[in-house]
Motif scaffolding. Structure first.
Motif, short mmCIF file in Angstrom:
data_model
loop_
_atom_site.label_atom_id
_atom_site.label_comp_id
_atom_site.label_asym_id
_atom_site.label_seq_id
_atom_site.Cartn_x
_atom_site.Cartn_y
_atom_site.Cartn_z
N ASN A 141 1.13 -9.02 0.28
CA ASN A 141 1.86 -8.86 1.53
C ASN A 141 1.04 -9.23 2.76
OD1 ASN A 141 0.11 -6.68 1.58
ND2 ASN A 141 1.66 -5.18 2.18
N GLU A 206 5.74 -6.29 -1.94
CA GLU A 206 6.25 -6.50 -0.60
C GLU A 206 6.01 -7.95 -0.17
OE1 GLU A 206 3.92 -3.70 1.50
OE2 GLU A 206 4.95 -1.95 0.68
N GLY A 207 7.01 -8.54 0.45
CA GLY A 207 6.87 -9.91 0.94
C GLY A 207 6.95 -10.96 -0.14
N TYR A 211 11.07 -9.60 -4.51
CA TYR A 211 11.77 -8.60 -3.70
C TYR A 211 13.00 -9.21 -3.04
CZ TYR A 211 12.69 -5.04 -0.18
OH TYR A 211 13.30 -4.09 0.60
N LYS A 224 13.95 -0.11 -4.07
CA LYS A 224 13.44 0.08 -2.71
C LYS A 224 13.03 1.53 -2.53
CE LYS A 224 15.53 -2.11 0.56
NZ LYS A 224 16.47 -2.55 1.62
N ASP A 228 10.74 2.73 3.19
CA ASP A 228 10.08 1.45 2.89
C ASP A 228 9.59 0.78 4.17
OD1 ASP A 228 9.23 -0.31 0.98
OD2 ASP A 228 11.08 -1.47 0.91
N GLY A 229 8.33 0.33 4.16
CA GLY A 229 7.76 -0.38 5.28
C GLY A 229 7.27 0.49 6.42
N THR A 230 7.28 1.80 6.24
CA THR A 230 6.79 2.72 7.26
C THR A 230 5.51 3.40 6.75
OG1 THR A 230 7.93 4.73 6.52
CG2 THR A 230 9.20 3.16 7.86
N ASP A 233 5.92 5.31 3.49
CA ASP A 233 6.28 4.56 2.28
C ASP A 233 5.38 4.98 1.12
OD1 ASP A 233 6.87 2.68 0.32
OD2 ASP A 233 6.74 0.96 1.67
N ASP A 235 4.99 3.50 -1.66
CA ASP A 235 4.49 2.33 -2.40
C ASP A 235 4.63 2.53 -3.91
OD1 ASP A 235 3.86 0.79 -0.21
OD2 ASP A 235 1.81 1.51 -0.08
N THR A 238 8.10 -0.71 -4.18
CA THR A 238 7.63 -1.88 -3.44
C THR A 238 6.17 -1.63 -3.10
OG1 THR A 238 8.46 -0.89 -1.39
CG2 THR A 238 9.88 -2.48 -2.50
N PRO A 240 2.01 -3.18 -2.13
CA PRO A 240 1.32 -4.23 -1.38
C PRO A 240 0.83 -5.37 -2.25
CG PRO A 240 0.51 -2.05 -0.76
CD PRO A 240 1.35 -1.87 -1.99
#
Length: 344
Positions: A141, A206-207, A211, A224, A228-230, A233, A235, A238, A240
Motif C-alpha cells: 500500500n 490495501e491498494g 481489493y 472489508k 477500514d483505512g482509519t 482499522d 488490518d 485488508t 498493508p
C-alpha cells in the motif's frame, strides 16, 4: 461490516511447519523494512523530481483504453537519468517477502527473485553495474506514495499496470502477465472466485487490484474491516502487505486470500497446506516498472532495457530468470508479453 468472531483458529502446517516464521516476517515488517525517508546523508528525496505531467499523458489517462501501451524505448538521457548517474545508485522500491519475486534469502541475507533480477538489469544499463542499487523494501500500500514522495526512482514489485494508477505514476511496458486467483486451504470447500466465497472471510492487500476486484464483485464474502483505512482499522481482512494475508490464513483468521496468481503460486510453494482455487485466473493483468509521473526519460530507458531483456528467445535474460525463479510454480510460460507502444 462487522469482523467475524468466535471462529476457532485453524493452524495450517507449512514452511516446514513453522507458521511463526511467516508471522514474524510479515507482522514485524515495520522493523525489517529498509528506510524510506533519507539516503546518502542528504535531504529526503534529493534529486528525484520527475518533472511535470504532459498534457498528452493526462488526456491518455482520462481516455485510457490501452494502459499497457508505453513510451517508445530510448537509450538517451534526461533529468532523471542524469540524477541517477550523479548519485551513482539506482534507488528501487521492491518487496522482501514475496518468495521467488523479491525475498530475502535466509542463508545469504541478500534480496533475490524475478523482480530483483530486473532491477539489477536496469542498474547495469544505466550505471554499468548491476550492484549499483539501493533496495528499499516497501509494503503493497506504499508503492505509489514512495514514488510520489521522491523516495525511490522505480518500483519493481509485481505492480499491475492499470488506468487508475496511470493517473498517479508512469509505467514501463509490461514485463509479466498475471491474473487474480483465490488461495485457500486444500481441504476448503471454496472452489474459486465464485459463490463458494459467500460468508467467507477473504483477505486482500490495501491498494491492490485484488481489493478492487472484491469491491466490484464479492460474492457475499466478508472482505472489508470495520473502520477500514482509519487509525482503528484492525488490518485483518485488508492488510498493508500482501504476505500478511498468508499469515492470517495460516493462523485461521481468514478463510481465503485473493491475490495475483503469480504471488499465490510462490506462497503455495512455501506452504503445502494451501493451493490455488479455480482452474485459471479471473482477470488478466500485466506487471510494469513504475516511475514517478512524468519521468519520461527514465521510463523510456527502462523500456529500452526491457527490449534487451526480452531479446534472445529461449536464451533471453527474461527466460533465464523465469526458469530460475518461476517455472516450478508457474509452468508452461514460453516468453514475456510482447510490448505495446503508444501510437501502434
Amino acid at each position: 461490516m462487522r469482523r467475524a468472531i468466535g471462529r476457532p483458529a485453524r493452524r495450517l502446517r507449512g514452511w516446514g511447519g513453522v507458521t511463526g516464521m511467516a508471522a514474524a516476517c510479515a507482522l514485524t515488517a515495520a522493523v525489517t523494512l529498509l528506510p524510506l525517508a533519507r539516503h546518502d546523508g542528504g535531504a529526503s528525496g534529493a534529486g528525484l523530481s520527475g518533472g511535470g505531467v504532459a498534457t498528452a499523458d493526462r488526456a491518455r489517462a482520462e481516455a485510457c483504453t490501452e494502459p499497457e501501451a508505453g513510451l517508445r524505448p530510448s537509450d538517451g538521457g534526461g533529468p532523471n537519468i542524469d540524477r541517477i548517474k550523479q548519485r551513482g545508485k539506482l534507488i528501487a522500491g521492491v518487496d522482501q517477502n514475496s518468495f521467488r519475486w523479491g525475498y530475502r534469502n535466509p542463508a545469504t541475507r541478500q534480496l533475490e527473485g524475478f523482480d530483483i533480477d530486473l532491477v539489477r538489469a536496469i542498474a547495469k544499463d544505466v550505471l554499468g553495474d548491476p550492484d549499483a542499487v539501493v533496495f528499499r523494501a516497501i509494503p503493497t500500500n506504499q508503492r505509489i506514495a514512495a514514488l510520489e514522495n521522491d523516495r525511490v526512482d522505480v518500483v519493481v514489485r509485481t505492480m499491475t499496470i492499470n488506468c487508475k494508477r496511470l493517473e498517479q505514476v508512469s509505467f514501463s511496458t509490461a514485463y509479466f502477465q498475471a491474473g487474480q486467483q483465490v488461495l485457500a486451504p486444500k481441504e476448503s470447500a471454496i472452489t474459486g472466485y465464485d459463490s463458494s466465497l459467500k460468508g467467507k472471510r477473504v483477505c486482500s492487500a490495501e491498494g491492490s487490484t485484488a481489493y478492487e476486484a472484491l469491491e466490484k464483485q464479492s460474492f457475499g464474502a466478508l472482505y472489508k474491516d470495520d473502520h477500514d483505512g482509519t487509525g482503528r482499522d484492525p488490518d485483518l481482512l485488508t492488510v498493508p502487505n500482501q504476505l500478511d494475508c498468508l499469515v492470517r490464513l495460516q493462523l485461521g483468521e481468514v478463510d481465503a486470500v485473493v491475490t495475483d496468481n503469480a504471488l499465490a503460486a510462490g506462497q503455495a510453494a512455501q506452504d503445502p497446506a494451501v493451493e490455488l482455487k479455480g482452474k485459471t485466473p479471473f482477470t488478466t493483468e500485466y506487471y510494469g516498472v513504475a516511475a514517478k509521473k512524468g519521468a519520461d526519460d527514465l521510463v523510456a530507458r527502462v523500456n529500452k532495457v526491457l527490449v534487451d531483456y526480452r531479446a534472445g528467445g529461449d536464451d533471453s535474460a527474461w527466460m533465464t530468470s523465469y526458469r530460475r525463479w518461476l517455472a516450478a510454480g508457474l509452468p508452461g510460460i514460453s516468453g514475456p508479453p510482447a510490448p505495446k507502444y503508444r501510437g501502434d
